[in-house]
Design a protein around this motif. Sequence first.
Motif, short mmCIF file in Angstrom:
data_model
loop_
_atom_site.label_atom_id
_atom_site.label_comp_id
_atom_site.label_asym_id
_atom_site.label_seq_id
_atom_site.Cartn_x
_atom_site.Cartn_y
_atom_site.Cartn_z
N ALA A 30 0.83 -1.20 0.00
CA ALA A 30 0.00 0.00 0.00
C ALA A 30 0.87 1.25 0.00
CB ALA A 30 -0.92 0.00 1.21
N ALA A 31 0.32 2.30 -0.58
CA ALA A 31 0.96 3.61 -0.60
C ALA A 31 -0.08 4.65 -0.22
CB ALA A 31 1.53 3.91 -1.98
N GLU A 32 0.36 5.64 0.55
CA GLU A 32 -0.61 6.64 1.01
C GLU A 32 -0.73 7.85 0.10
OE1 GLU A 32 3.24 7.82 2.99
OE2 GLU A 32 2.15 5.96 3.07
N ASP A 33 0.20 8.01 -0.83
CA ASP A 33 0.10 9.16 -1.73
C ASP A 33 0.75 8.84 -3.08
OD1 ASP A 33 2.89 9.43 -1.37
OD2 ASP A 33 2.66 11.00 0.14
N ALA A 34 0.64 9.78 -4.00
CA ALA A 34 1.13 9.57 -5.36
C ALA A 34 2.64 9.36 -5.38
CB ALA A 34 0.74 10.76 -6.23
N ASP A 35 3.38 10.12 -4.58
CA ASP A 35 4.84 9.98 -4.57
C ASP A 35 5.27 8.60 -4.13
OD1 ASP A 35 5.19 12.60 -5.45
OD2 ASP A 35 5.35 13.41 -3.41
N ALA A 36 4.68 8.11 -3.05
CA ALA A 36 5.01 6.76 -2.57
C ALA A 36 4.61 5.70 -3.58
CB ALA A 36 4.33 6.51 -1.23
N GLU A 58 -7.22 15.80 -4.09
CA GLU A 58 -6.77 16.58 -5.25
C GLU A 58 -5.63 15.94 -6.02
OE1 GLU A 58 -3.91 19.83 -3.11
OE2 GLU A 58 -6.07 20.03 -2.84
N ASP A 59 -4.88 15.01 -5.41
CA ASP A 59 -3.75 14.38 -6.09
C ASP A 59 -4.16 13.24 -7.01
OD1 ASP A 59 -1.90 16.05 -4.96
OD2 ASP A 59 -1.41 14.70 -3.31
N HIS A 60 -5.34 12.65 -6.83
CA HIS A 60 -5.70 11.47 -7.60
C HIS A 60 -5.76 11.68 -9.11
CE1 HIS A 60 -7.30 9.13 -3.94
NE2 HIS A 60 -6.07 8.84 -4.20
N PRO A 61 -6.40 12.74 -9.61
CA PRO A 61 -6.41 12.93 -11.07
C PRO A 61 -5.00 13.09 -11.63
CG PRO A 61 -8.12 14.26 -10.07
CD PRO A 61 -7.28 13.70 -8.94
N LEU A 62 -4.13 13.82 -10.93
CA LEU A 62 -2.76 13.99 -11.36
C LEU A 62 -2.01 12.65 -11.32
CD1 LEU A 62 -0.34 15.73 -12.19
CD2 LEU A 62 0.05 16.18 -9.76
N PHE A 63 -2.21 11.89 -10.24
CA PHE A 63 -1.56 10.59 -10.12
C PHE A 63 -1.98 9.66 -11.26
CE2 PHE A 63 -2.00 6.18 -8.57
CZ PHE A 63 -0.66 5.84 -8.59
N LEU A 64 -3.28 9.59 -11.54
CA LEU A 64 -3.75 8.71 -12.61
C LEU A 64 -3.20 9.15 -13.97
CD1 LEU A 64 -7.43 8.05 -11.52
CD2 LEU A 64 -5.51 6.45 -11.47
N ALA A 65 -3.10 10.46 -14.20
CA ALA A 65 -2.53 10.95 -15.46
C ALA A 65 -1.05 10.58 -15.57
CB ALA A 65 -2.72 12.46 -15.56
N ALA A 78 -9.78 1.48 -10.44
CA ALA A 78 -10.11 2.65 -9.64
C ALA A 78 -11.46 2.44 -8.98
CB ALA A 78 -10.13 3.90 -10.51
N LEU A 79 -11.50 2.59 -7.67
CA LEU A 79 -12.76 2.53 -6.93
C LEU A 79 -13.33 3.94 -6.92
CD1 LEU A 79 -10.84 0.29 -5.48
CD2 LEU A 79 -12.69 0.26 -3.85
N ILE A 80 -14.47 4.09 -7.57
CA ILE A 80 -15.16 5.37 -7.68
C ILE A 80 -16.50 5.20 -6.96
CG2 ILE A 80 -16.10 7.04 -9.34
CD1 ILE A 80 -14.17 5.73 -11.39
N PRO A 81 -17.04 6.24 -6.34
CA PRO A 81 -18.33 6.05 -5.67
C PRO A 81 -19.35 5.40 -6.61
CG PRO A 81 -17.46 8.20 -5.15
CD PRO A 81 -16.55 7.61 -6.20
N GLY A 82 -19.79 4.21 -6.26
CA GLY A 82 -20.81 3.52 -7.03
C GLY A 82 -20.33 2.68 -8.18
N SER A 83 -19.02 2.65 -8.44
CA SER A 83 -18.55 1.85 -9.57
C SER A 83 -17.06 1.55 -9.46
CB SER A 83 -18.84 2.57 -10.89
OG SER A 83 -18.15 3.78 -10.96
N LEU A 84 -16.63 0.62 -10.32
CA LEU A 84 -15.22 0.30 -10.49
C LEU A 84 -14.85 0.63 -11.93
CD1 LEU A 84 -14.97 -3.29 -8.96
CD2 LEU A 84 -14.23 -1.17 -7.91
N ARG A 85 -13.72 1.29 -12.13
CA ARG A 85 -13.19 1.52 -13.47
C ARG A 85 -12.00 0.58 -13.60
NH1 ARG A 85 -13.76 6.86 -15.24
NH2 ARG A 85 -14.90 6.12 -17.03
N ILE A 86 -12.09 -0.37 -14.53
CA ILE A 86 -11.11 -1.44 -14.64
C ILE A 86 -10.36 -1.30 -15.96
CG2 ILE A 86 -10.79 -3.96 -14.70
CD1 ILE A 86 -13.70 -3.96 -13.33
N PHE A 87 -9.03 -1.13 -15.89
CA PHE A 87 -8.18 -1.08 -17.07
C PHE A 87 -7.20 -2.23 -16.94
CE2 PHE A 87 -4.25 0.46 -19.16
CZ PHE A 87 -4.73 0.50 -20.46
N ASP A 88 -7.29 -3.21 -17.84
CA ASP A 88 -6.46 -4.41 -17.71
C ASP A 88 -5.12 -4.31 -18.43
OD1 ASP A 88 -6.99 -4.75 -20.42
OD2 ASP A 88 -8.37 -6.42 -20.14
#
Length: 135
Positions: A30-36, A58-65, A78-88
């Motif tokens: 596990a990592a607590e932030d984008a840098d880790a 606020e770091d998540h969109p930058l981290f994903l990019a 990605a766990l999003i409220p109400g859904s999962l976004r799955i990229f294999d």
Amino acid sequence: MRHVLIVSPHRASRELLLRFLSEPELAVGAAEDADAALASLASTPPSVVVVDLRRPDEDHPLFLALLRKRYPAQAVIALIPGSLRIFDGSHERVLEVRDDSAEGLHRLLSALKQAVGEVLAHHLLRVFRPPVGQA
């Protein structure tokens, strides 16, 4: 051994996901932030990255990019409220799991575990059967 990296700034979420996804044949970190997370990716590339986006950060969109730019074939869930976004690693899909109750959380976690298993199986297929011309 297959490796799963969980990224969440919230300690309780990290611990819940660590316990829920832990299996004898998986190394779950596990990592607590984008840098880790990016440091972990550079040292030990995981089979799949699980990013908890259920609470605003606020770091998540930058981290994903950054993740998509530096590691375009990296599998991400990605766990999003109400859904999962799955990229294999090659295809993306969204799995709707809408319900704010405890039962809804259970369904979301069960769907996550199933999605992790599917992505890990896809990862093994890529390792053992690389695309033509990449062996």
